[in-house]
Design a protein around this motif. Sequence first.
Motif, PDB file in Angstrom:
ATOM      1  N   HIS A  96      29.097  23.587  21.500  1.00 32.43           N
ATOM      2  CA  HIS A  96      28.450  23.896  22.634  1.00 32.43           C
ATOM      3  C   HIS A  96      28.555  25.261  23.264  1.00 32.43           C
ATOM      4  N   ALA A  97      27.394  25.700  23.545  1.00 28.85           N
ATOM      5  CA  ALA A  97      27.356  27.168  24.030  1.00 28.85           C
ATOM      6  C   ALA A  97      28.436  27.447  25.067  1.00 28.85           C
ATOM      7  N   ASP A  98      28.725  26.576  26.285  1.00 31.59           N
ATOM      8  CA  ASP A  98      29.702  26.554  27.279  1.00 31.59           C
ATOM      9  C   ASP A  98      30.899  26.720  26.839  1.00 31.59           C
ATOM     10  N   VAL A  99      31.195  25.995  25.547  1.00 30.03           N
ATOM     11  CA  VAL A  99      32.691  26.076  24.890  1.00 30.03           C
ATOM     12  C   VAL A  99      32.843  27.512  24.420  1.00 30.03           C
ATOM     13  N   LEU A 100      31.812  28.093  23.770  1.00 27.11           N
ATOM     14  CA  LEU A 100      31.984  29.274  23.068  1.00 27.11           C
ATOM     15  C   LEU A 100      32.211  30.447  24.213  1.00 27.11           C
ATOM     16  N   GLU A 101      31.300  30.229  25.133  1.00 26.70           N
ATOM     17  CA  GLU A 101      31.534  31.444  26.240  1.00 26.70           C
ATOM     18  C   GLU A 101      32.678  31.426  27.026  1.00 26.70           C
ATOM     19  N   VAL A 102      33.472  30.180  27.229  1.00 25.41           N
ATOM     20  CA  VAL A 102      34.480  30.099  27.973  1.00 25.41           C
ATOM     21  C   VAL A 102      35.760  31.006  27.238  1.00 25.41           C
ATOM     22  N   LEU A 103      35.663  31.036  26.102  1.00 24.17           N
ATOM     23  CA  LEU A 103      36.585  31.881  25.175  1.00 24.17           C
ATOM     24  C   LEU A 103      36.520  33.168  25.377  1.00 24.17           C
ATOM     25  N   ARG A 104      35.349  33.958  25.880  1.00 22.97           N
ATOM     26  CA  ARG A 104      35.345  35.230  26.181  1.00 22.97           C
ATOM     27  C   ARG A 104      36.436  36.167  26.791  1.00 22.97           C
ATOM     28  N   GLN A 105      36.858  35.527  28.266  1.00 20.87           N
ATOM     29  CA  GLN A 105      37.697  36.077  29.031  1.00 20.87           C
ATOM     30  C   GLN A 105      39.400  35.940  28.207  1.00 20.87           C
ATOM     31  N   PRO A 106      39.524  34.764  27.663  1.00 19.31           N
ATOM     32  CA  PRO A 106      40.866  34.647  27.001  1.00 19.31           C
ATOM     33  C   PRO A 106      41.042  35.341  25.822  1.00 19.31           C
ATOM     34  N   LEU A 107      39.764  35.717  25.217  1.00 20.61           N
ATOM     35  CA  LEU A 107      39.936  36.727  24.037  1.00 20.61           C
ATOM     36  C   LEU A 107      40.154  38.195  24.327  1.00 20.61           C
ATOM     37  N   GLU A 108      39.925  38.528  25.628  1.00 17.70           N
ATOM     38  CA  GLU A 108      40.228  39.664  26.165  1.00 17.70           C
ATOM     39  C   GLU A 108      41.539  39.964  26.909  1.00 17.70           C
ATOM     40  N   ASP A 109      42.021  38.889  27.717  1.00 18.77           N
ATOM     41  CA  ASP A 109      42.969  38.848  28.621  1.00 18.77           C
ATOM     42  C   ASP A 109      44.289  38.155  27.968  1.00 18.77           C
ATOM     43  N   GLY A 110      44.107  37.209  26.861  1.00 16.15           N
ATOM     44  CA  GLY A 110      45.418  36.681  26.577  1.00 16.15           C
ATOM     45  C   GLY A 110      45.942  35.561  27.587  1.00 16.15           C
ATOM     46  N   GLN A 111      45.189  35.106  28.367  1.00 18.69           N
ATOM     47  CA  GLN A 111      45.535  34.008  29.434  1.00 18.69           C
ATOM     48  C   GLN A 111      44.217  33.641  29.909  1.00 18.69           C
ATOM     49  N   THR A 112      44.267  32.321  30.332  1.00 17.27           N
ATOM     50  CA  THR A 112      43.062  31.708  31.087  1.00 17.27           C
ATOM     51  C   THR A 112      43.769  31.008  32.304  1.00 17.27           C
ATOM     52  N   GLN A 113      43.049  31.035  33.474  1.00 21.95           N
ATOM     53  CA  GLN A 113      43.361  30.459  34.667  1.00 21.95           C
ATOM     54  C   GLN A 113      42.218  29.236  35.025  1.00 21.95           C
ATOM     55  N   ILE A 114      43.034  28.307  35.454  1.00 20.18           N
ATOM     56  CA  ILE A 114      42.347  27.032  35.889  1.00 20.18           C
ATOM     57  C   ILE A 114      42.424  27.139  37.284  1.00 20.18           C
ATOM     58  N   SER A 115      41.314  26.840  38.097  1.00 21.72           N
ATOM     59  CA  SER A 115      41.431  26.713  39.523  1.00 21.72           C
ATOM     60  C   SER A 115      40.887  25.305  40.029  1.00 21.72           C
ATOM     61  N   ARG A 116      41.551  24.746  40.825  1.00 24.81           N
ATOM     62  CA  ARG A 116      41.056  23.534  41.394  1.00 24.81           C
ATOM     63  C   ARG A 116      41.333  23.632  42.985  1.00 24.81           C
ATOM     64  N   VAL A 117      40.794  22.480  43.772  1.00 28.16           N
ATOM     65  CA  VAL A 117      41.009  22.542  45.154  1.00 28.16           C
ATOM     66  C   VAL A 117      42.482  22.648  45.430  1.00 28.16           C
ATOM     67  N   SER A 118      43.282  21.986  44.717  1.00 28.83           N
ATOM     68  CA  SER A 118      44.679  21.864  44.939  1.00 28.83           C
ATOM     69  C   SER A 118      45.505  23.043  44.374  1.00 28.83           C
ATOM     70  N   GLY A 119      44.931  23.962  43.739  1.00 31.14           N
ATOM     71  CA  GLY A 119      45.629  25.222  43.491  1.00 31.14           C
ATOM     72  C   GLY A 119      45.142  25.685  42.266  1.00 31.14           C
ATOM     73  N   SER A 120      45.751  26.731  41.545  1.00 29.32           N
ATOM     74  CA  SER A 120      45.238  27.323  40.452  1.00 29.32           C
ATOM     75  C   SER A 120      46.550  27.436  39.390  1.00 29.32           C
ATOM     76  N   VAL A 121      46.493  27.323  38.333  1.00 29.76           N
ATOM     77  CA  VAL A 121      47.501  27.428  37.453  1.00 29.76           C
ATOM     78  C   VAL A 121      46.922  28.690  36.260  1.00 29.76           C
ATOM     79  N   THR A 122      47.797  29.327  35.593  1.00 31.28           N
ATOM     80  CA  THR A 122      47.502  30.104  34.442  1.00 31.28           C
ATOM     81  C   THR A 122      48.063  29.862  33.177  1.00 31.28           C
ATOM     82  N   TYR A 123      47.603  29.819  32.130  1.00 36.30           N
ATOM     83  CA  TYR A 123      48.119  29.441  30.988  1.00 36.30           C
ATOM     84  C   TYR A 123      47.958  30.401  29.950  1.00 36.30           C
ATOM     85  N   PRO A 124      49.097  30.807  29.395  1.00 28.91           N
ATOM     86  CA  PRO A 124      49.097  32.008  28.090  1.00 28.91           C
ATOM     87  C   PRO A 124      47.918  31.387  27.096  1.00 28.91           C
ATOM     88  N   SER A 125      47.462  32.180  26.522  1.00 28.39           N
ATOM     89  CA  SER A 125      46.335  31.924  25.516  1.00 28.39           C
ATOM     90  C   SER A 125      45.976  33.332  24.717  1.00 28.39           C
TER      91      SER A 125
END
Length: 507
Positions: free
Chosen positions: A309-338
């Motif tokens: 799916h297009a949205d699945v491929l596009e969410v890879l763009r930032q992790p490919l550059e930064d080496g990490q991904t940040q997940i934000s929710r109402v209760s807070g955010s977490v950062t995973y290495p990737s």
Amino acid sequence: MVCNVTSLGLNGVAGYPVAAECALSGGLPAFDVVGLPDAAVKEARERVRSAVKSSGFDFPVSRITVNLAPAGQRKAGTVYDLPILVGILWAGGQLSLKNEEDSAFLGELSLDGRLRPVPGVLPMALAAKRAGIRRLFVPADNAPEATLAAGLEVLPVQTVDQLARHLSGERPIPPAPPWQDDLPPVQGPDFSEVKGQEQAKRALEVAAAGGHHVLMSGSPGSGKSMMAKRLPSILPDMTRAEALACTEIYSVMGLTTREHPMVRRRPFRSPHHTISAAGMTGGGSSPRPGEISLAHNGVLFLDELPEFHADVLEVLRQPLEDGQTQISRVSGSVTYPSRFMLVCAMNPCKCGWYGHSSGRCTCTEQAVRRYLSRLSGPMLDRIDICVDVPSLDYDELSGSAPPAESSAAIRARVNAARSIQTARFGPEGPACNAQMGPHELRDCCKLNEPCQRLIRGAYDRLGLTARGYDRILRVARTIADLDGAEDIAVHHLAEALQYRPPEHLRI
């Protein structure tokens, strides 16, 4: 009386100290757990109650209040069962922790008082080490993993009764020995099984040597998936720091075992093209790592790339550059290495036979354009190496061709190139050429005048972007390292240029 028992919790893949404050007071019997507990933590009340009685202790007939501090941080899982039980028995005078001021407790209880393993022990053990805790009580099945956080005394606990005897000094629990990696290496598929495809194998060797992203395009059955699955056999060994980083993620996901507490080989993840964006990056109401984090320091293989799916491929763009991904929710955010190697495979068209000599392709030019348009320009620009994988002829398959080179031979050259990069960047620098920043590019990828003329002509002819220009320099630097050359030569740069996306992918 209020008794504080030290435990640990998880925020993403990072551990942090948690204080289980247990208080017994007068009033009607009750058992309350506060401090933003989830359902699993609230259910600890019944597990603790049954484990206390099954272990021969008296459950206090009073008002019991347990606060898990910091109270503003959401608590999840069954890891707090043991510290809650210890705090209640200590507050009731049935246990004493006077000699355990610098100790922490974690573990899930069964109804009969046995301890069950919990996920995420390694990041919690590392957090305990950073917090100055010297002794960690964990379920026996988690002990080998906890010892990976060197510098902690890990005590494996099998039952509540065994823990009580240790705390009373009647029968001390011997510390768990450090886990020894004496298991034989896991054998995987070998490149010697791949016939032909020398250009594609060369491209994968360059990718492995520099940690570059790869896209293979070719007709069905040409060997794209076969070569991708053999890529881990030529990747360099992980350093201990990389292995611990991978193990932390797999530990949080509950993918480690007592027999295999540490991730020793670089991960290879191959999600199906029906995966969701949350499954790829991580998420959920209680965020968990996704496929790109499970591929950290390893390979993420996307077969049939345009089918995602297009949205699945596009969410890879930032992790490919930064080496990490940040997940934000109402209760807070977490950062995973990737930080991973992206390896993709695709057909040149929907039916798969566009450009094949057999003429079997049934797709119109418009259908081919529509199929290839599923890959966005920004996504293709982030891929370092694109290579065509043609179909093999009969002579290459029949066995008359000379034997193919083994993974061990290729891996020796990859390790030599990685050793050059390690010496060049130092322990605090990038792990490989693909991770070079502007400073390293300026210092390590200087071009002489013939190279500058070549890249200047290619820049306009290929329509390169600044990102594409940098990626060509990184690949050329890797090719020079494989060649043992100190400087980038014209033939190194020319090979790097031929790995840019071909015309049929830039429709």
